[in-house]
Design a protein around this motif. Structure first.
Motif, PDB file in Angstrom:
ATOM      1  N   THR A  31       0.975 -48.097 -11.434  1.00 44.83           N
ATOM      2  CA  THR A  31       2.033 -47.347 -12.111  1.00 44.83           C
ATOM      3  C   THR A  31       3.344 -47.471 -11.355  1.00 44.83           C
ATOM      4  OG1 THR A  31       0.403 -45.770 -12.949  1.00 44.83           O
ATOM      5  CG2 THR A  31       2.700 -45.072 -12.966  1.00 44.83           C
ATOM      6  N   GLU A  32       3.253 -47.356 -10.043  1.00 38.63           N
ATOM      7  CA  GLU A  32       4.452 -47.475  -9.209  1.00 38.63           C
ATOM      8  C   GLU A  32       5.075 -48.854  -9.348  1.00 38.63           C
ATOM      9  OE1 GLU A  32       5.121 -47.967  -4.483  1.00 38.63           O
ATOM     10  OE2 GLU A  32       4.205 -46.082  -5.077  1.00 38.63           O
ATOM     11  N   LEU A  33       4.225 -49.893  -9.339  1.00 38.97           N
ATOM     12  CA  LEU A  33       4.732 -51.257  -9.464  1.00 38.97           C
ATOM     13  C   LEU A  33       5.356 -51.489 -10.839  1.00 38.97           C
ATOM     14  CD1 LEU A  33       1.954 -53.361  -7.689  1.00 38.97           C
ATOM     15  CD2 LEU A  33       4.215 -52.768  -6.821  1.00 38.97           C
ATOM     16  N   SER A  34       4.770 -50.895 -11.877  1.00 42.01           N
ATOM     17  CA  SER A  34       5.334 -51.052 -13.215  1.00 42.01           C
ATOM     18  C   SER A  34       6.726 -50.438 -13.302  1.00 42.01           C
ATOM     19  CB  SER A  34       4.412 -50.396 -14.252  1.00 42.01           C
ATOM     20  OG  SER A  34       3.152 -51.027 -14.282  1.00 42.01           O
ATOM     21  N   VAL A  35       6.878 -49.258 -12.698  1.00 40.16           N
ATOM     22  CA  VAL A  35       8.200 -48.621 -12.668  1.00 40.16           C
ATOM     23  C   VAL A  35       9.183 -49.473 -11.884  1.00 40.16           C
ATOM     24  CG1 VAL A  35       9.485 -46.604 -11.896  1.00 40.16           C
ATOM     25  CG2 VAL A  35       7.245 -46.307 -12.944  1.00 40.16           C
ATOM     26  N   ALA A  36       8.732 -49.982 -10.734  1.00 39.86           N
ATOM     27  CA  ALA A  36       9.612 -50.812  -9.904  1.00 39.86           C
ATOM     28  C   ALA A  36       9.998 -52.098 -10.629  1.00 39.86           C
ATOM     29  CB  ALA A  36       8.922 -51.134  -8.576  1.00 39.86           C
ATOM     30  N   HIS A  37       9.036 -52.714 -11.341  1.00 44.63           N
ATOM     31  CA  HIS A  37       9.353 -53.914 -12.120  1.00 44.63           C
ATOM     32  C   HIS A  37      10.387 -53.594 -13.203  1.00 44.63           C
ATOM     33  CE1 HIS A  37       6.956 -57.285 -10.769  1.00 44.63           C
ATOM     34  NE2 HIS A  37       5.888 -56.524 -10.656  1.00 44.63           N
ATOM     35  N   GLY A  38      10.234 -52.433 -13.824  1.00 43.31           N
ATOM     36  CA  GLY A  38      11.204 -52.043 -14.850  1.00 43.31           C
ATOM     37  C   GLY A  38      12.592 -51.857 -14.287  1.00 43.31           C
TER      38      GLY A  38
END
Length: 386
Positions: free
Chosen positions: A148-155
């Motif tokens: 989830t954290e990586l998805s937010v960071a990718h966004g």
């Protein structure tokens, strides 16, 4: 040999880096699973061993299984060490324990003991399964949270670092950032200013994940705000150096390489500066040489009250410039060698007349063929047209 070693490191990267306390359930499961062999062997021999002997073998086989696992995932080069201990321990148990309990072959079959050994084997197998499930459950939560954290960071990165392709004040620009799986904080930006000026920079936030993504967003906001007040390069770096410590973790910092293109009538010049960043490369078509523009200065956010300097140079038509992040230069091959600046220089000279998107694609392809990506890879190319 080096390729096999690299593959091994990649296969066990998670287990090598994770704290041992987080492997507790896994290690206990391995202990129970292999410790069960002591009771199973006793069952095969129709319960002719004493209870103390069975317990000793159970503890020994379970402990050795844990020892083997830790050695394989942490220090595989020492695998012969647990193997030697295993052989020596087995011989010691056979010579010291077995004779002390008498001739096991002459003992009658113990039906109650067989049932107890079967129950113990079943209990250890169920306990091992439960411990495995608990390990998967606890690490699964962490994996979901990390994803989830990586998805937010990718966004964040996708929004703040779009592909740049534009022409301004007689120069063409192309910038692209390819995030790694872990997501870092690379940033590339080109800003058109008043009075025939254009400002461009590449920044690299130390760290990965959501903290680096958030700091990258703050960096870009502070950078744009400063450019509205004053586009002077030293002032730009000094302001960011003052702002970053107030919004970051103590161990985090940023490197940056920036240029200010200025055009007034027939006078066309470039001012450049950097803060702990790899050098800017300038490929000159007429001389067929690549010049490294470097300004050794502290990274941003580490030391307060640091003064930064800049230099200026005249531009020639056809000059090709490259600013990149260390994720490209420090890419390693299977032998541990870096891609390096010299390879970049060779590609720049070879592609000096090619379209900028093609140069960027060829650079990234060369780096990808050289070694595995472990960090963000960012490129800013610009060429003088007039």
């Amino acid at each position: 040999m080096a390729r096999r070693s690299s593959t091994h490191r990649a296969s066990y990267e998670y287990f090598r880096d994770v704290p041992l306390r987080r492997l507790t359930f896994l290690l206990l499961a391995i202990f129970c699973l292999f410790g069960m062999l002591g009771f199973l062997i006793d069952l095969i021999e129709l319960r002719r061993k004493s209870l103390s002997e069975v317990l000793i073998w159970t503890i020994f086989t379970g402990g050795m299984a844990v020892f083997y696992l830790l050695t394989i995932i942490r220090t595989p080069r020492w695998l012969l060490f647990p193997l030697a201990i295993h052989v020596a321990g087995s011989l010691l148990i056979r010579t010291l324990i077995v004779p002390s309990v008498g001739d096991s072959a002459s003992k009658p079959i113990d039906e109650i003991g067989i049932r107890m050994a079967a129950v113990a084997s079943l209990a250890l197998s169920l306990l091992a399964g439960g411990l495995f499930l608990q390990f998967i459950r606890s690490e699964g939560r962490r994996a979901v949270r990390l994803q989830t954290e990586l998805s937010v960071a990718h966004g964040i990165q996708k929004t703040l670092v779009p592909v740049i392709e534009k022409t301004a004040i007689g120069c063409e620009f192309y910038g692209v950032s390819v995030p790694s799986d872990k997501v870092g904080g690379d940033l590339v930006d080109v800003v058109e200013l008043k009075e025939g000026q254009t400002f461009a920079y590449v920044a690299d936030i130390a760290g990965h994940g959501l903290p680096a993504g958030i700091l990258m967003a703050m960096f870009k906001t502070a950078a744009r705000t400063q450019l509205m007040d004053s586009p002077r390069l030293p002032a730009f770096l000094e302001r960011l150096n003052e702002v970053l410590p107030q919004v970051k973790e103590p161990e985090m910092f940023a490197t940056c390489a920036a240029i200010l293109l200025k055009r007034k009538n027939a006078h066309f010049s470039l001012e450049y500066s950097s803060a702990g960043h790899p050098p800017i490369l300038r490929a000159n078509r007429s001389s067929e040489r690549v010049e490294r523009l470097a300004e050794p200065q502290f990274p941003l956010g580490l030391f307060p009250s640091v003064s930064y300097a800049s230099r200026e140079l005249k531009l020639e038509r056809g000059d090709l410039f490259l600013i990149t992040s260390d994720g490209i230069i420090e890419t390693l091959d299977s032998r541990g060698s870096e891609f390096g600046i010299q390879r970049l220089e060779g590609i720049l000279l070879q592609e000096i007349s090619s379209p900028l998107p093609q140069i960027a694609q060829n650079l990234l392809s060369a780096v990808s063929a050289f070694g595995k990506q472990v960090d963000d890879q960012t490129i800013l190319l610009f060429r003088v047209l007039v």
